[in-house]
Enzyme design. Structure first.
Site, PDB file in Angstrom:
ATOM      1  N   ASP A   1       3.665  16.916  14.665  1.00  0.00           N
ATOM      2  CA  ASP A   1       2.906  17.047  13.415  1.00  0.00           C
ATOM      3  C   ASP A   1       2.847  18.517  13.012  1.00  0.00           C
ATOM      4  OD1 ASP A   1       1.020  17.002  11.358  1.00  0.00           O
ATOM      5  OD2 ASP A   1      -0.169  15.427  12.294  1.00  0.00           O
TER       6      ASP A   1
ATOM      7  N   HIS B   1       3.164  14.109  10.674  1.00  0.00           N
ATOM      8  CA  HIS B   1       1.833  13.677  10.245  1.00  0.00           C
ATOM      9  C   HIS B   1       1.821  12.230   9.742  1.00  0.00           C
ATOM     10  CE1 HIS B   1      -2.313  14.472   9.328  1.00  0.00           C
ATOM     11  NE2 HIS B   1      -2.159  14.255   8.036  1.00  0.00           N
TER      12      HIS B   1
ATOM     13  N   SER C   1      -5.914  11.433   9.168  1.00  0.00           N
ATOM     14  CA  SER C   1      -5.967  12.815   8.703  1.00  0.00           C
ATOM     15  C   SER C   1      -7.425  13.211   8.454  1.00  0.00           C
ATOM     16  CB  SER C   1      -5.090  12.985   7.457  1.00  0.00           C
ATOM     17  OG  SER C   1      -4.894  14.350   7.161  1.00  0.00           O
TER      18      SER C   1
END
Length: 726
Positions: free
Chosen positions: A671, A703, A596
């Protein structure tokens, strides 16, 4: 002769130690992700009863009441056999449960379906502990966020973007709103970006007198849609939802109060400015006064508003401005006497607690110092005492403290070094202490309010013994001082058979995002264990918290404002430079990985820091902040229209041509948070620049990239990439 014997004995001892080390088992990926060899036991699902010496827990036989002092089960309050709905033969499965305030009823959710990070829909039932009857809440379809009224006589919920309430005595269901529509109008629940970035999903609130329901209404009609292709069928399906990217239109947000007595709705006058945020709504102790926290779009001006629930009129009670941004918390607490509230701000340079009267006049600071309050644990109004965790002992640790409303008699209640997460009983008589360190897994203790340990509920002795049988290296903490004087917290894991005369490759891990902390005296879970696996293979693992991370005050955290990625990357490059000077580090073999924001950072490091990093792995990274959501991105960068330079100069896409080392880019196509579009843009830039790289996508994974065999597959791929290229 004597010296020879001593030398021989020493050699024999060293051989024994070496042999003992060799007898230790090696961690495997299957241990971590398939067999769950290192899973920790905990005390979870604790619902404190009003008398704090008792709690309930969900068991196979139902909901069981425990005496927390002895740990013994006293009675089964809700038997599984009693949870058989009318017309069915099997009891429902309990996903979650909550008690009414009088503890006479239990609201049980079942058949839950997750939506986004914090949202879901499920079927709900109400079980009456006195009559032993099970009542289905609604026959109209699954509900979200079902919540008892304060007196337990009613339940409100959201279905199909509308708010409803049910009178439990009659079973009558009443609609509060009727105009809800997918991708258009949302009532009583958050839109995607509020849920993700303001950290709540339920957006309705019972008044203290049970006679009103305040709720949010989101008009998403002008918000652009994002499209995700969901693979698997002969013709893949499109999933479209409203997602405001940086600089794009947000939902128009209103707040209303529905009066049950006359079924009338009063809209709150939230202000003429439509491009703003109502970051929090809650009732004060006055059933006619609603509290709102209003933020401008740039999130550097916060106002606490008090609204009249009858007229909708508002007044500004507290006004705070910042040259950068203001973080939203759940610290605002209205006291039962109706005269004061407690709130936290960073106006001193560190997050601290303050006491205000209802007109917003500060009475005194409750906490102060060059350290941060981490979390309010509980507020005992009778004793005028606040319980909170903070960084006072160390930015790496979290300890529990108590202090009076007047800011006096501060006491440290937990003593063991490490991280303490606290769950305090409803009557403030005791608390559960969830304690870990960087090198020891979870221990759960029952403590008196003064911190005295009554007994250990879970010590994970079996896990500790399992860990002792494996080749585990301790995590060591140190600091790195950069050329421009920044002192960065860091940690290191060395191979078990570490030899200071050798040179080792280094594999760095980071997250690095605003307010985060990766370097903590806290058990690191699965990543810690994977890092141990890599240490077994001869890698030194290093984690560095760059500028912008939390635990060290506002100046350090907000240094990255308007230039997200710039100073963070420089700090990681400086850390790599420092590590390369250590006599036991091979400076030509330094790699880095992150997920991320960490993937964003590792992508910047392998491009902007191409001369210092040989390898990088980026999992689900943002590669261009123009692709990310409005609330998060604009908080730290302002809008693209105002700060194009801040967006573009620190985008990995911009620096793709600088890639020299090995780069692995991983993303899930499903995602909903950091869109697969980020990976596509980065790959396109690398291809245009003629750069070779590795990439992998996980179909329909979100995600978190998990489910079934997914994590084992991912970590096997990353392990192979590291061992083959670093």
């Amino acid at each position: 002769m004597f010296k020879q014997k001593i030398y021989a004995l020493l050699c024999f001892s060293l051989l024994c130690v070496s042999a003992l080390a060799q007898q230790k088992k090696q961690i495997s990926l299957e241990d971590i992700w398939a067999r769950r060899t290192f899973s920790a036991e905990s005390v979870s699902g604790v619902n404190w009863l009003k008398t704090g010496r008792f709690y309930t827990s969900q068991e196979a036989e139902g909901i069981v009441k425990y005496d927390i002092a002895t740990g013994k089960a006293l009675e089964t309050l809700v038997k599984a056999a009693d949870l058989v709905p009318e017309g069915q033969s099997k009891p429902i499965d309990i996903d979650e449960y909550t008690f009414s305030a009088d503890e006479n009823k239990v609201l049980i959710s079942t058949a839950s379906e997750p939506l986004y990070r914090r949202s879901s829909k499920e079927e709900n039932y109400v079980y009456d502990l006195k009559t032993k009857k099970l009542q289905k809440l609604s026959a109209g379809g699954k509900q979200s966020y079902a919540t008892f009224s304060p007196d337990g006589s009613k339940v409100a919920f959201v279905r199909s973007n509308n708010v409803f309430w049910v009178d439990l005595a009659t079973g009558k269901e009443q609609a509060v709103t009727t105009n809800g529509e997918f991708n258009n109008i949302i009532n009583g629940a958050c839109d995607w970006v509020y849920e993700e970035e303001f950290s709540f999903a339920k957006a309705f609130f019972w008044s203290p007198d049970n006679q009103k329901i305040a709720f949010y209404s989101f008009n998403e009609s002008q918000v652009p849609q994002y499209n995700m292709t969901m693979w698997g069928k002969l013709y893949p399906e499109d999933y479209r939802y409203k997602y405001p990217k940086a600089g794009e239109a947000n939902s128009a947000v209103q707040v209303a109060v529905y009066h049950l007595s006359n079924q009338k709705t009063q809209w709150v006058e939230v202000g003429a400015e439509k491009d703003q945020y109502i970051a929090r709504v809650q009732w004060t102790k006055d059933a006619n006064t609603l509290s709102l926290q209003r933020l401008n779009r740039l999130q550097n001006h916060l106002e606490i508003l008090h609204a009249d629930a009858t007229t909708g009129k508002i007044k500004v009670v507290l006004d705070e401005k910042s040259e950068t941004y203001i973080d939203i918390t759940d610290d605002l607490t209205y006291l039962k006497d109706g005269k004061y509230f407690i709130f936290s701000t960073e106006k001193s340079g560190y997050k601290h607690l303050y006491l205000y009267d209802m007109n917003g006049k500060q009475q005194n600071a409750i906490t102060a110092g060059n350290w941060e309050v981490d979390e309010i644990v509980a507020i005992n109004e009778a004793a005028k005492t606040v319980y909170f965790t903070s960084t006072e002992s160390s930015s790496l640790q979290r300890q529990l403290y108590s202090v009076s409303f007047a800011g006096k008699n501060k006491k440290q209640l937990t003593q063991a070094a490490g991280t303490h997460k606290i769950n305090m009983s409803a009557d403030f008589s005791c608390f559960l202490d969830y304690h870990t360190t960087a090198n020891t897994p979870l221990k759960v203790s029952l403590c008196e309010a003064n911190g005295k340990v009554l007994r250990v509920l879970k010590d994970n002795q079996k896990l500790r013994e399992t860990l002792a049988s494996y080749q585990i290296s301790p995590q060591e903490f140190f600091t790195i001082k950069t050329p421009d004087g920044q002192e960065l917290n860091a940690s290191m894991i060395k191979p078990a058979n570490f030899d200071a005369s050798r040179k080792y490759p280094v594999f760095m891990h980071l997250y690095g995002g605003p307010g985060s902390q990766t370097v903590k005296d806290d058990w690191g879970g699965t990543n810690f264990l994977w890092h141990q696996l890599l240490a077994q293979k001869g890698y030194i693992i290093v984690i560095v918290d760059n500028r912008g991370t939390g635990g060290k005050g506002e100046k350090f955290k907000k240094a990255t404002y308007a230039n997200l990625g710039k100073y963070e990357t420089q700090d990681q490059i400086d850390a790599a430079k420092h590590l390369s000077t250590l006599p036991f580090v091979d400076g030509s073999r330094i790699g880095i990985w992150g997920w991320s924001f960490g993937g964003y950072m590792s992508s910047l490091c392998i491009t902007q820091g191409a001369d210092y990093f040989k390898l990088a792995i980026a999992v689900a990274p943002v590669t261009n902040w123009r692709y990310y959501d409005s609330i998060y991105t604009e908080r730290y960068l302002r809008t693209p229209q105002e700060n194009a330079k801040g967006y573009d100069e620190n985008s990995p896409v911009t620096h793709a041509s600088k890639l020299k080392g090995k780069y692995l880019l991983v993303h899930g196509t499903g995602d909903d948070n950091v869109h697969f579009q980020n990976a596509v843009a980065m790959q396109d830039a690398l291809i245009k620049a003629g750069k070779q790289f590795d990439s992998f996508y996980y179909p329909n994974r979100n995600h978190g990239i998990y489910g079934g065999n997914t994590r084992l597959h991912l970590y096997q791929m990353m392990t192979d990439f590291v061992t083959q290229n670093l």
